[in-house]
Design an enzyme around this catalytic site. Sequence first.
Site, PDB file in Angstrom:
ATOM      1  N   HIS A   1      -3.735   6.933   3.637  1.00  0.00           N
ATOM      2  CA  HIS A   1      -4.076   5.645   3.050  1.00  0.00           C
ATOM      3  C   HIS A   1      -5.526   5.307   3.393  1.00  0.00           C
ATOM      4  CE1 HIS A   1      -3.925   1.715   1.464  1.00  0.00           C
ATOM      5  NE2 HIS A   1      -3.895   1.099   2.627  1.00  0.00           N
TER       6      HIS A   1
ATOM      7  N   CYS B   1       0.809  -1.219   0.000  1.00  0.00           N
ATOM      8  CA  CYS B   1       0.000   0.000   0.000  1.00  0.00           C
ATOM      9  C   CYS B   1       0.845   1.273   0.000  1.00  0.00           C
ATOM     10  CB  CYS B   1      -0.935   0.005   1.205  1.00  0.00           C
ATOM     11  SG  CYS B   1      -2.037  -1.425   1.292  1.00  0.00           S
TER      12      CYS B   1
ATOM     13  N   ASN C   1     -10.164  -0.450   0.342  1.00  0.00           N
ATOM     14  CA  ASN C   1      -8.702  -0.336   0.302  1.00  0.00           C
ATOM     15  C   ASN C   1      -8.222  -0.839  -1.050  1.00  0.00           C
ATOM     16  OD1 ASN C   1      -5.942  -0.540   0.599  1.00  0.00           O
ATOM     17  ND2 ASN C   1      -6.009  -1.616   2.551  1.00  0.00           N
TER      18      ASN C   1
END
Length: 337
Positions: free
Chosen positions: A264, A124, A294
């Site tokens: 994030h 990520c 996500n």
Amino acid sequence: MIQPKTPTNQSKRTVSIIGTGSYLPERVLTNGEIEKLVETSDEWIVSRTGISERRIAAEGEHTSDLAAKAALSALENAGITAEEIDLILVATVTPDMFFPSTACFVQAKIGAKNAACFDVSAACSGFLYAIEIAQQFITSHTYDTILVIGADKLSSIIDWTDRNTCVLFGDGAGAAVLRHRGGGHGVISTFMASDGGLSDILYIPGGGSRFPITKENADSRLNCIKMNGKETYKQAINSMLDAAHKVLADANLDPEDLACVIPHQANLRIIEAIADRMKLPIERFVVNLDRYGNTSAAAVAIALDEANRTGRMKVGDYVLLVVFGGGLTWASSVIQW
């Protein structure tokens, strides 16, 4: 004896994001649909993650397809052609295949015939890692124009029987074009860190040389995401806060100097905890995980593009980007827009 060439006197260049783009697949997977797959509920998912729906790539739609569409959007926003790109960096954990790199496939799809290409693997955190790599190439005068893409098709590595992970992830891509631009705007400071000692709390064990693809490994779903949710949650908050404070200190800025924060997009509770500890209103944070979940390396890139196109950032504004991912990896960057 042949003497080496004397290097030319080149001053260090600033690096700006001159265009952004993103792409989300058309198919929407709602919490209600996930209720039919595993024992969960819309209320449980929303209350614990903040996610209501996510996008899923179509059959035959690969990571490079998502990345190419985001790239073309960024090129249009930047007002440049694909032939002007010197380097393509694709941050991903779901490459089309082990090799060639997904960046090479993107190059062919967008016609960037003059670009060098390679992928970045930092989960990520990959998009911000790639931004820093691009900055180094530009400041050193190696390249002038670099296309950075974060793209992941996480639906291809999800265990749809694991309710702790299948509710979290979606597919998508975001892109940014980096180039030197006169004036004081651009990437001011970047921080990156890793802790390989904690690699076993968020990872995919199968598919590599340790656990090659076999029928037994596939049946055991070793090619799917494994996550210790509680430990990941704790590490994410502490690491992202540390990264945020370090990069702000290096930029000689305070949290209140920020026009917006692009974190994030993993869990709303994580974002709320960071906002609280930085003593910033949640309204100053760009949040889209309720719609996309996500999307790994794509998450911050997509949010950056949405913030750009909706006017969340004005010329001269300070923006903080901060991420956390498997590895463990985490990173932050302060940009003057």
